[in-house]
Design a protein around this motif. Structure first.
Motif, PDB file in Angstrom:
ATOM      1  N   GLN A  78       0.836  -1.202   0.000  1.00 19.19           N
ATOM      2  CA  GLN A  78       0.000   0.000   0.000  1.00 19.19           C
ATOM      3  C   GLN A  78       0.873   1.256   0.000  1.00 19.19           C
ATOM      4  O   GLN A  78       0.563   2.245  -0.656  1.00 19.19           O
ATOM      5  N   ALA A  79       1.979   1.213   0.722  1.00 21.24           N
ATOM      6  CA  ALA A  79       2.890   2.361   0.767  1.00 21.24           C
ATOM      7  C   ALA A  79       3.506   2.615  -0.599  1.00 21.24           C
ATOM      8  O   ALA A  79       3.621   3.761  -1.038  1.00 21.24           O
ATOM      9  N   GLU A  80       3.920   1.555  -1.308  1.00 22.17           N
ATOM     10  CA  GLU A  80       4.501   1.714  -2.645  1.00 22.17           C
ATOM     11  C   GLU A  80       3.463   2.226  -3.637  1.00 22.17           C
ATOM     12  O   GLU A  80       3.775   3.047  -4.502  1.00 22.17           O
ATOM     13  N   ILE A  81       2.227   1.767  -3.502  1.00 24.36           N
ATOM     14  CA  ILE A  81       1.151   2.241  -4.376  1.00 24.36           C
ATOM     15  C   ILE A  81       0.922   3.733  -4.165  1.00 24.36           C
ATOM     16  O   ILE A  81       0.845   4.510  -5.123  1.00 24.36           O
ATOM     17  N   ALA A  82       0.859   4.158  -2.910  1.00 21.85           N
ATOM     18  CA  ALA A  82       0.659   5.579  -2.603  1.00 21.85           C
ATOM     19  C   ALA A  82       1.830   6.413  -3.105  1.00 21.85           C
ATOM     20  O   ALA A  82       1.646   7.492  -3.673  1.00 21.85           O
ATOM     21  N   TYR A  83       3.059   5.920  -2.902  1.00 23.04           N
ATOM     22  CA  TYR A  83       4.249   6.647  -3.332  1.00 23.04           C
ATOM     23  C   TYR A  83       4.250   6.804  -4.850  1.00 23.04           C
ATOM     24  O   TYR A  83       4.524   7.892  -5.368  1.00 23.04           O
ATOM     25  N   ALA A  84       3.954   5.735  -5.570  1.00 27.10           N
ATOM     26  CA  ALA A  84       3.945   5.780  -7.038  1.00 27.10           C
ATOM     27  C   ALA A  84       2.938   6.806  -7.539  1.00 27.10           C
ATOM     28  O   ALA A  84       3.231   7.590  -8.452  1.00 27.10           O
ATOM     29  N   ARG A  85       1.772   6.829  -6.944  1.00 28.68           N
ATOM     30  CA  ARG A  85       0.738   7.771  -7.384  1.00 28.68           C
ATOM     31  C   ARG A  85       1.145   9.211  -7.083  1.00 28.68           C
ATOM     32  O   ARG A  85       0.961  10.093  -7.926  1.00 28.68           O
ATOM     33  N   LEU A  86       1.702   9.439  -5.914  1.00 24.12           N
ATOM     34  CA  LEU A  86       2.162  10.780  -5.560  1.00 24.12           C
ATOM     35  C   LEU A  86       3.296  11.207  -6.490  1.00 24.12           C
ATOM     36  O   LEU A  86       3.296  12.324  -7.013  1.00 24.12           O
TER      37      LEU A  86
END
Length: 194
Positions: A78-86
């Motif tokens: 979930q952290a990597e998904i959020a980081y990628a989107r940001l």
């Protein structure tokens, strides 16, 4: 005037990459591991607090080879998904005389980096992050960096790409924050004394 911040992971002996541009040492508990969740979250928060990120070509190529689709990779947290989107959505500027195209909410600057960084810094707005040793080195020599954030990992690599460039003059700093992370990683934030 905006604040210009240079922050990166570094080895205890002061390198942001070992020989061959190897950054495998930057994992949380040793080579070839991921940063701790706490450190990854901290970097996410730092990126989210920035209004614009300035990249040199080499770091841009590393980041743009992974993060545009980092949220679609099998097993992405979930952290990597959020980081990628940001990362994809945030405004970015890439400084390069060899690239001819950039994507993902990014503008390419092929002219004098120091002149453009000084212009961006003089604008009203939020903080600017500068990423990449060569680009940051030019900004350091020009006296443009307001804050240094060194996230030191407990490893010695003996050479590679240094965090700090050779300078013509001393730069006096004030320590404003420290924090420890799992695996013996220590963050130190310094402001430039003017």
């Amino acid at each position: 005037m905006r604040k210009l911040i240079f922050g990166m992971n570094a080895t205890l002996d002061g390198y942001i990459a070992a020989p061959g541009d190897d950054i495998g040492w930057s994992g949380g508990d040793g080579p070839d591991s991921s940063p701790s969740g706490e450190l990854f979250q901290w970097w996410y928060e730092q990126m989210g607090a920035s209004e614009l990120t300035l990249y040199g070509r080499k770091l841009w190529e590393a980041m743009s080879s992974h993060w545009p689709t980092g949220d679609q990779r099998p097993g992405a947290t979930q952290a990597e998904i959020a980081y990628a989107r940001l990362w994809r959505d945030m405004p970015k500027v890439v400084f390069s005389s060899t690239l001819d195209k950039v994507d993902w909410n990014t503008r390419l600057v092929t002219g004098d980096a120091v002149t453009e960084i000084a212009r961006l810094k003089a604008e009203d707005g939020g903080p600017l992050d500068i990423c990449g040793a060569t680009l940051a080195g030019a900004a350091m020599r020009a006296g443009l960096i307001d804050e240094y954030v060194v996230v030191t990992h407990p490893v010695l690599v003996g050479g590679g790409t240094p965090f700090f460039t050779a300078l013509d003059n001393w730069v006096k700093l004030s320590l404003v924050e420290t924090r420890t992370f799992p695996g013996g990683v220590v963050m130190a934030r310094y402001e430039t004394r003017r």
